[in-house]
Design an enzyme around this catalytic site. Sequence first.
Site, PDB file in Angstrom:
ATOM      1  N   VAL A 107       0.808  -1.224   0.000  1.00  0.00           N
ATOM      2  CA  VAL A 107       0.000   0.000   0.000  1.00  0.00           C
ATOM      3  C   VAL A 107       0.835   1.265   0.000  1.00  0.00           C
ATOM      4  O   VAL A 107       0.291   2.361  -0.119  1.00  0.00           O
ATOM      5  CB  VAL A 107      -0.964   0.034   1.213  1.00  0.00           C
ATOM      6  CG1 VAL A 107      -2.036  -1.018   1.077  1.00  0.00           C
ATOM      7  CG2 VAL A 107      -0.209  -0.109   2.527  1.00  0.00           C
ATOM      8  N   TYR A 108       2.157   1.158   0.134  1.00  0.00           N
ATOM      9  CA  TYR A 108       2.986   2.361   0.114  1.00  0.00           C
ATOM     10  C   TYR A 108       2.999   2.934  -1.295  1.00  0.00           C
ATOM     11  O   TYR A 108       3.557   2.355  -2.232  1.00  0.00           O
ATOM     12  CB  TYR A 108       4.414   2.056   0.567  1.00  0.00           C
ATOM     13  CG  TYR A 108       4.560   1.633   2.014  1.00  0.00           C
ATOM     14  CD1 TYR A 108       3.504   1.748   2.920  1.00  0.00           C
ATOM     15  CD2 TYR A 108       5.759   1.116   2.491  1.00  0.00           C
ATOM     16  CE1 TYR A 108       3.641   1.353   4.243  1.00  0.00           C
ATOM     17  CE2 TYR A 108       5.913   0.735   3.820  1.00  0.00           C
ATOM     18  CZ  TYR A 108       4.847   0.859   4.685  1.00  0.00           C
ATOM     19  OH  TYR A 108       4.987   0.472   6.007  1.00  0.00           O
ATOM     20  N   GLY A 109       2.367   4.094  -1.444  1.00  0.00           N
ATOM     21  CA  GLY A 109       2.272   4.705  -2.762  1.00  0.00           C
ATOM     22  C   GLY A 109       1.468   3.864  -3.728  1.00  0.00           C
ATOM     23  O   GLY A 109       1.698   3.924  -4.944  1.00  0.00           O
TER      24      GLY A 109
END
Length: 352
Positions: A60-62
């Site tokens: 989900v990071y970026g």
Amino acid sequence: MTTSHETSLPTCELGPGGPIVSRLALGTMTFGVETDESVARRQLDEFVEAGGTFVDTADVYGDGASEEIIGRWAAARGGVDDLIVATKGRFAPPAGSHGASRRSIHRSVDRSLRRLGLDAIDVYFVHGWDDFTPIEETLDALTSLVRAGKIHHIAWSNVTGWQLQRIITTATLGDFVPPVAVQPQYNLIDRGIELEVLPCCLEAGLGIAPWSPLGGGWLTGKYDRGQRPTGNTRLGDDPERGVEAYDVRNTERTWRILDEVMSIADEHSRSPGHVAIAWLLSRPGVASVLLGARTAEQLNDNLAAADLVLSDAELGRLTSVSATHLPPYPYGMIEDFCDVDVWKRLGTASSA
């Protein structure tokens, strides 16, 4: 616990049978969001040059950009066989699935592998508890992925003590692959894991890899008492940012902690961040501390904390001023009746 490798950063085992990792890890939540790809690659290069071996990301990071940046960097340098790469899944399930379900976990792992350009993920963290999926299903899915060679080790992030113990017990009784580590928030300002999660980890021997060691920037000394932050900082961009929010942490306790951190930093002619990281590295069970930074300069300053060793007296000062006292019931009562040693070791044994 510490192993001798030809690096400038000390290393240790990440939990029972887990991989050997550098005690300072690179957290990449900012990649592709607050940190563009060129700066992200510079951070990765400089982290490895400093002796870092543990890189942490999440799907989900970026929205996957962090994994993609790491994958392109890895391909350009000829692979990452010399590193331990961890990622997480749970909060980006495919339509029609709960986050830690078998379908979601398998698809999330396959997508992370493609973005990272890897054949296997060294450590796969489930990013949080899933009330809608039986833990047996999640562990069975993870076990099948380990046996298929797509994951080497499993771990969890953001869980309570009872959830973690249920994971451990279910893995043991069900003959599933057990977790080797936990990734919680842990720092001088927020020591909440010391009530249940940390004692559970110590009992089971799990490695702890804390995120937010600087309390979202609070422990760097960049914020002022009574003045809401502005400008190009985490809270300057968003003063209401999650657990780090200015109005939540702008308390007398926070400023007392910061005063002590600043005092010890001055005594060593070091930055306050170095003191906060050194305290965290000294805590029982802590294996590797995740460093997240917007810039390469911030990362390099944090990495310089590796050689700071605080005296027992200095550690005691920090532990005392930041103590999270045990609630009178049941913790205080149990501590009085049973003389529980673990809370005394953590500095949380005084009932409120």
